[in-house]
Design a protein around this motif. Structure first.
Motif, PDB file in Angstrom:
ATOM      1  N   LEU A  30       0.857  -1.183   0.000  1.00  0.00           N
ATOM      2  CA  LEU A  30       0.000   0.000   0.000  1.00  0.00           C
ATOM      3  C   LEU A  30       0.891   1.231   0.000  1.00  0.00           C
ATOM      4  O   LEU A  30       2.103   1.121   0.134  1.00  0.00           O
ATOM      5  CB  LEU A  30      -0.952  -0.008   1.200  1.00  0.00           C
ATOM      6  CG  LEU A  30      -0.361  -0.343   2.580  1.00  0.00           C
ATOM      7  CD1 LEU A  30       0.281   0.865   3.201  1.00  0.00           C
ATOM      8  CD2 LEU A  30      -1.436  -0.899   3.493  1.00  0.00           C
ATOM      9  N   ARG A  57      -6.796  -2.237   2.290  1.00  0.00           N
ATOM     10  CA  ARG A  57      -6.383  -1.706   0.988  1.00  0.00           C
ATOM     11  C   ARG A  57      -6.788  -2.639  -0.147  1.00  0.00           C
ATOM     12  O   ARG A  57      -7.244  -2.189  -1.209  1.00  0.00           O
ATOM     13  CB  ARG A  57      -4.859  -1.496   0.961  1.00  0.00           C
ATOM     14  CG  ARG A  57      -4.347  -0.963  -0.387  1.00  0.00           C
ATOM     15  CD  ARG A  57      -4.914   0.421  -0.643  1.00  0.00           C
ATOM     16  NE  ARG A  57      -4.691   0.920  -1.981  1.00  0.00           N
ATOM     17  CZ  ARG A  57      -5.575   0.867  -2.972  1.00  0.00           C
ATOM     18  NH1 ARG A  57      -6.756   0.267  -2.781  1.00  0.00           N
ATOM     19  NH2 ARG A  57      -5.312   1.389  -4.146  1.00  0.00           N
ATOM     20  N   THR A  98     -10.615  -2.299  -0.732  1.00  0.00           N
ATOM     21  CA  THR A  98     -11.202  -0.957  -0.845  1.00  0.00           C
ATOM     22  C   THR A  98     -10.929  -0.341  -2.212  1.00  0.00           C
ATOM     23  O   THR A  98      -9.779  -0.293  -2.647  1.00  0.00           O
ATOM     24  CB  THR A  98     -10.624  -0.039   0.251  1.00  0.00           C
ATOM     25  OG1 THR A  98     -10.838  -0.648   1.535  1.00  0.00           O
ATOM     26  CG2 THR A  98     -11.290   1.318   0.229  1.00  0.00           C
ATOM     27  N   TRP A 140     -10.241   4.321  -0.615  1.00  0.00           N
ATOM     28  CA  TRP A 140      -8.951   4.240   0.071  1.00  0.00           C
ATOM     29  C   TRP A 140      -8.366   5.627   0.279  1.00  0.00           C
ATOM     30  O   TRP A 140      -7.801   5.920   1.335  1.00  0.00           O
ATOM     31  CB  TRP A 140      -7.974   3.375  -0.713  1.00  0.00           C
ATOM     32  CG  TRP A 140      -6.580   3.408  -0.163  1.00  0.00           C
ATOM     33  CD1 TRP A 140      -5.500   4.016  -0.692  1.00  0.00           C
ATOM     34  CD2 TRP A 140      -6.132   2.803   1.066  1.00  0.00           C
ATOM     35  NE1 TRP A 140      -4.394   3.845   0.110  1.00  0.00           N
ATOM     36  CE2 TRP A 140      -4.749   3.109   1.193  1.00  0.00           C
ATOM     37  CE3 TRP A 140      -6.756   2.049   2.060  1.00  0.00           C
ATOM     38  CZ2 TRP A 140      -3.991   2.665   2.281  1.00  0.00           C
ATOM     39  CZ3 TRP A 140      -5.998   1.617   3.145  1.00  0.00           C
ATOM     40  CH2 TRP A 140      -4.631   1.922   3.244  1.00  0.00           C
ATOM     41  N   VAL A 146      -7.007   7.301   3.804  1.00  0.00           N
ATOM     42  CA  VAL A 146      -5.709   7.932   4.023  1.00  0.00           C
ATOM     43  C   VAL A 146      -5.886   9.374   4.507  1.00  0.00           C
ATOM     44  O   VAL A 146      -5.190   9.834   5.410  1.00  0.00           O
ATOM     45  CB  VAL A 146      -4.872   7.910   2.711  1.00  0.00           C
ATOM     46  CG1 VAL A 146      -3.585   8.730   2.880  1.00  0.00           C
ATOM     47  CG2 VAL A 146      -4.555   6.481   2.331  1.00  0.00           C
TER      48      VAL A 146
END
Length: 284
Positions: free
Chosen positions: A146, A266, A269, A274, A278
């Motif tokens: 990720l 991650r 999603t 995502w 974040v």
């Protein structure tokens, strides 16, 4: 296809890079105490005094220097006829905006995290193939699965480690060599401090990203202080021990429950969702 050897002999030498502190130091110490023959290396072996006293064989090895890499590998092969296991641990995280980070810093990051690892593998593999057995353990990161803002180049280097390891696993399986990837989450070592330092120093005072990187610095500091999200280096060392000695080593070892959760989230999603995650995590 020939399966990798089921167990590793304690006399088969294990070569570990980046042992001056943190994960490398903990791994070398753990394996020495388990009775393995361990070559613990760092750019300056003078930083490895405690490991030498514990029973490790310590050597200078800089993964950006061909001569030092070749010298250690040749010594081990001459003494033991083969390298039993290679643990590619040397690496660091340099953070900063993609636009701001100087290209010389980007190249230095890849020289250590990617090209150094690749060259160590090239040097170690011939003796493993001839012996018909061997273990290669590449230290990646949850950051190889990720990506977070202002870590683009670091994440890119770890994505490269993942890709190279996955390709290598298929290539060397017929020769009895197994390849494992270790993906730590937040580990309480010098790494967090290094990441924060490089983030600050790589962001000029007049940068349009200055406010965002300052916020990220604070967020990273809080994350490394959160015991529910972190683990000590011995948690990683334990996984590496399993990878080099287990009858059936895993393909991947994810370290910390938080890392496992983030990787799963991650994977499940969609991209924009995502991005919102974040945003929430970093308050950006």
């Amino acid at each position: 296809m020939k399966e990798p050897e089921k167990t590793m002999n304690h006399n088969d030498p294990i070569l570990i890079t980046g042992c001056s502190s943190g994960i490398g130091e903990a791994t070398a110490l753990r394996l020495v105490r388990a009775g393995h023959t361990v070559y613990a290396t760092a750019r300056k072996s003078s930083t490895l005094t405690a490991l030498a006293q514990a029973g490790a064989i310590t050597r200078d090895l800089d993964v950006t220097d061909e001569e030092s890499m070749r010298a250690v590998v040749d010594e081990i092969v001459t003494e033991h006829c083969r390298i039993g296991a290679l643990v590619n641990n040397a690496g660091y995280g340099a953070y900063g905006a993609v636009e701001d980070t100087p290209m010389h810093a980007v190249r230095k990051q890849f020289d250590t995290n990617v090209f150094g690892m690749a060259r160590m593998i090239q040097l170690a593999l011939p003796s493993m193939r001839l012996a018909g057995r061997g273990r290669i353990v590449n230290i990646s990161s949850m950051g190889g699965r990720l990506t977070f803002p202002f870590g683009g180049y670091y994440h890119a280097s770890k994505h490269a480690v993942e890709a190279m390891s996955d390709a290598l696993r298929f290539e060397v399986k017929p020769f009895g060599v197994s390849v494992s990837i270790v993906e730590p989450g937040l580990i309480t070592t010098r790494f967090g401090g290094t990441a924060a330092t490089t983030l600050s120093t790589s962001t000029p005072d007049g940068s349009p990203y200055r406010a965002a990187t300052a916020a990220l610095d604070k967020s990273m500091a809080k994350s490394y202080e959160n015991r529910l999200m972190t683990a000590g280096p011995d948690a990683v060392a334990k996984a590496i021990e399993h990878a080099v000695s287990a009858r059936r080593p895993r393909t991947r070892y994810v370290i910390t429950p938080a890392a496992r959760s983030l990787i799963t989230i991650r994977a499940l999603t969609p991209g924009r969702a995502w991005d919102r995650v974040v945003h929430g995590v970093f308050g950006m």
